[in-house]
Structures are given as structure tokens and as C-alpha cells.
Design a protein around this motif. Structure first.
Motif, PDB file in Angstrom:
ATOM      1  N   LYS A 144      30.102  39.007  41.757  1.00 18.49           N
ATOM      2  CA  LYS A 144      30.900  39.358  40.578  1.00 18.49           C
ATOM      3  C   LYS A 144      32.369  39.546  40.939  1.00 18.49           C
ATOM      4  O   LYS A 144      32.699  40.333  41.832  1.00 18.49           O
ATOM      5  N   TYR A 145      33.230  38.856  40.198  1.00 19.76           N
ATOM      6  CA  TYR A 145      34.668  39.059  40.278  1.00 19.76           C
ATOM      7  C   TYR A 145      35.088  39.931  39.092  1.00 19.76           C
ATOM      8  O   TYR A 145      34.632  39.710  37.973  1.00 19.76           O
ATOM      9  N   SER A 146      35.947  40.879  39.334  1.00 19.42           N
ATOM     10  CA  SER A 146      36.358  41.759  38.238  1.00 19.42           C
ATOM     11  C   SER A 146      37.806  42.184  38.391  1.00 19.42           C
ATOM     12  O   SER A 146      38.406  42.072  39.468  1.00 19.42           O
ATOM     13  N   THR A 147      38.361  42.678  37.304  1.00 20.60           N
ATOM     14  CA  THR A 147      39.705  43.232  37.272  1.00 20.60           C
ATOM     15  C   THR A 147      39.723  44.370  36.267  1.00 20.60           C
ATOM     16  O   THR A 147      38.709  44.638  35.600  1.00 20.60           O
ATOM     17  N   THR A 148      40.842  45.037  36.133  1.00 20.20           N
ATOM     18  CA  THR A 148      41.006  46.072  35.111  1.00 20.20           C
ATOM     19  C   THR A 148      42.268  45.782  34.308  1.00 20.20           C
ATOM     20  O   THR A 148      43.238  45.210  34.825  1.00 20.20           O
ATOM     21  N   THR A 188      35.036  45.815  26.318  1.00 18.29           N
ATOM     22  CA  THR A 188      34.972  45.330  27.688  1.00 18.29           C
ATOM     23  C   THR A 188      34.764  43.820  27.644  1.00 18.29           C
ATOM     24  O   THR A 188      33.940  43.326  26.868  1.00 18.29           O
ATOM     25  N   GLU A 191      29.675  49.906  29.976  1.00 15.76           N
ATOM     26  CA  GLU A 191      30.995  49.999  30.600  1.00 15.76           C
ATOM     27  C   GLU A 191      32.065  50.263  29.539  1.00 15.76           C
ATOM     28  O   GLU A 191      33.063  49.570  29.464  1.00 15.76           O
ATOM     29  N   PHE A 227      41.375  38.803  39.348  1.00 14.27           N
ATOM     30  CA  PHE A 227      39.924  38.967  39.464  1.00 14.27           C
ATOM     31  C   PHE A 227      39.534  38.877  40.943  1.00 14.27           C
ATOM     32  O   PHE A 227      39.880  37.908  41.625  1.00 14.27           O
ATOM     33  N   ASN A 261      36.500  39.701  44.164  1.00 19.63           N
ATOM     34  CA  ASN A 261      35.154  39.974  44.642  1.00 19.63           C
ATOM     35  C   ASN A 261      35.301  40.304  46.120  1.00 19.63           C
ATOM     36  O   ASN A 261      35.356  39.423  46.971  1.00 19.63           O
ATOM     37  N   HIS A 313      33.494  40.409  29.008  1.00 16.02           N
ATOM     38  CA  HIS A 313      32.498  39.824  29.907  1.00 16.02           C
ATOM     39  C   HIS A 313      32.511  38.300  29.769  1.00 16.02           C
ATOM     40  O   HIS A 313      32.412  37.766  28.655  1.00 16.02           O
ATOM     41  N   GLN A 369      47.529  43.585  33.251  1.00 16.37           N
ATOM     42  CA  GLN A 369      46.405  43.233  34.117  1.00 16.37           C
ATOM     43  C   GLN A 369      46.728  43.774  35.502  1.00 16.37           C
ATOM     44  O   GLN A 369      47.701  43.361  36.136  1.00 16.37           O
ATOM     45  N   GLU A 382      39.664  36.451  45.879  1.00 17.56           N
ATOM     46  CA  GLU A 382      40.203  36.565  44.528  1.00 17.56           C
ATOM     47  C   GLU A 382      40.356  35.191  43.899  1.00 17.56           C
ATOM     48  O   GLU A 382      40.469  34.174  44.597  1.00 17.56           O
TER      49      GLU A 382
END
Length: 242
Positions: A228-232, A81, A65, A140, A142, A83, A136, A146
Motif C-alpha cells: 500500500k502506498y499512502s499520503t496525507t 478518505t 479511517e 504517495f 510505501n 481510496h 498534500q 514513492e
């Protein structure tokens, strides 16, 4: 015979140097002249590629990624990235720490753990300075769930460069992110005559410190579901420190 001729010629010059009013000056052997040298510089648009912050040698990220780099003489070359791994659902307030980055040495093939970092290159030649900020983009998530109230922090910023001196070193800041998608945080500010060449902002001066330099705090009463919870994060490099 050669020796006799040389002496005779010298005597002739001496005689010819006499005039009725005195002696005429003759130039001595030697003297000086000047030559020129020049070099022409142009903007360097070649991509720098990720490097080892400690050795400045090219490396290959092992994370699939990978963040795409930007182009141009002022560029973001690499961003780790982040993790936080797999964690058990908990009803307590918890703090999770990011895994270390893993980079492959292009010469030996060895994979080494490194602090997570951002790499910037300034090859403009203007010495105008620059600024790196980060946003951000959201909390985060899913799916529709959130992590309400979760806070992402990047601390212990450490600037490294083979070009580093007290005078040309930018200022790096700790980052506490607001997940509203609009509030930016300053990561690095390079004033005029700072930040030329390639710079690394590592979160932690070494792997020991880096192990607890990027954290995600999650309140215990935040609802969590499996998955999995994610953000960018959006990193922006401006061509001026203002």
C-alpha cells in the motif's frame, strides 16, 4: 330594568359634557400601545457531524479511517478518505479513480454511495467569510518507495447547501495537488456574506460524475513495489477569505 339604566347613564354623560363655552372633547374607546420582543444569539460551538450532501440529514461514515473534525463555530465537519483500491503493477501510464464514499443513513440504516466531499459549517454569525485550503503533505509512499511523478487531482467541485442562493454561495475550485508538502491549493473561498450555515463541496454533482472526479495519475516508468502506498492531505479552514 338594565336597559333603562343604560340609557339614563348615557344621557347623564351628554349633559355633563356641556359647558358655558361649548362642548368638551371626550376620548373614544380603543387606542394603541406597543409591546416588545427580543432574542439573544450566542456562538454555536455544537459539532455539526457529517450529513448527507443531498438531504442535509445526519449520516454515519462507514470508513474506519475517518478524518477527525475540527471544533468551534467555524468548523471542518467531515472530509472523505480517498481510496484508489487495489491495482495491478503496470509499466504503462495509468490513471486510477477514487472509490465513492459510503454513508449510513442514521434513520433507516441504509448504506448509500455518495460523491467524495468536504463539509464546512459557519455558525459564527459574523458573516465575515472564510477560506478552505489543502496541502498534500508528501508523495504517495510505501516505506522507502514513492510514486515519483504521480499527480492527485480533485475536479468537478459542486457546492450544495439547504441555504444556497446565488448571492451567498462561495466559490469552489478544482484541485491539482503538488506533493512537496508546502504548496497549498484553494478548495473553497467564501467572501463576506457568503458561506453561512453548512456547506458541502462534492467532487462530482452525482455518483456518475463523481466516479471520475478524483484521479491519481501514475507514470509508467515510476518504480512500484507490492503493498500500500499512502499520503496525507492537510485541510486548513481560515476565518477570513484573504
Amino acid at each position: 330594568m338594565n336597559k333603562t339604566l343604560k340609557i339614563t347613564a348615557l344621557g347623564l354623560v351628554t349633559i355633563l359634557g356641556v359647558s358655558g363655552t361649548g362642548y368638551t372633547a371626550f376620548a373614544v374607546d380603543g387606542g394603541s400601545t406597543t409591546s416588545k420582543g427580543d432574542v439573544t444569539f450566542e456562538k454555536n460551538t455544537d459539532p455539526s457531524g457529517p450529513k448527507d450532501p443531498d438531504t442535509d440529514k445526519p449520516v454515519e461514515p462507514t470508513d474506519p479511517e475517518i478524518t477527525p473534525p475540527t471544533s468551534g463555530p467555524l468548523s471542518i465537519d467531515y472530509v472523505s478518505t480517498i481510496h484508489f483500491g487495489t491495482q495491478k503493477i503496470s509499466g504503462n501510464d495509468e490513471v486510477y479513480y477514487a472509490s465513492l464514499d459510503k454513508l449510513k443513513d442514521t434513520e433507516t440504516g441504509d448504506i448509500n454511495e455518495k460523491p467524495n466531499f468536504v463539509q464546512i459549517t459557519d455558525n459564527r454569525g459574523s458573516n465575515a467569510g472564510w477560506k478552505l485550503t489543502v496541502v498534500q503533505d508528501a508523495q504517495f509512499k510505501n516505506g522507502s518507495s514513492e510514486l515519483t511523478g504521480a499527480k492527485l487531482k480533485l475536479i468537478n467541485p459542486t457546492l450544495k447547501s439547504s441555504k444556497k442562493t446565488d448571492a451567498n454561495t462561495p466559490t469552489a475550485s478544482e484541485i491539482v495537488l503538488n506533493p512537496d508538502g508546502t504548496t497549498s491549493a484553494d478548495a473553497i473561498v467564501a467572501q463576506a456574506n457568503q458561506g453561512m450555515g453548512t456547506w458541502f463541496d462534492t467532487f462530482g454533482k452525482d455518483v456518475t460524475e463523481a466516479a471520475k472526479s478524483i484521479s491519481l495519475s501514475v507514470p509508467g516508468d515510476t518504480a512500484k513495489i507490492e503493498g500500500k502506498y499512502s499520503t496525507t492531505l492537510t485541510w486548513t479552514l481560515a476565518d477570513t477569505p484573504a
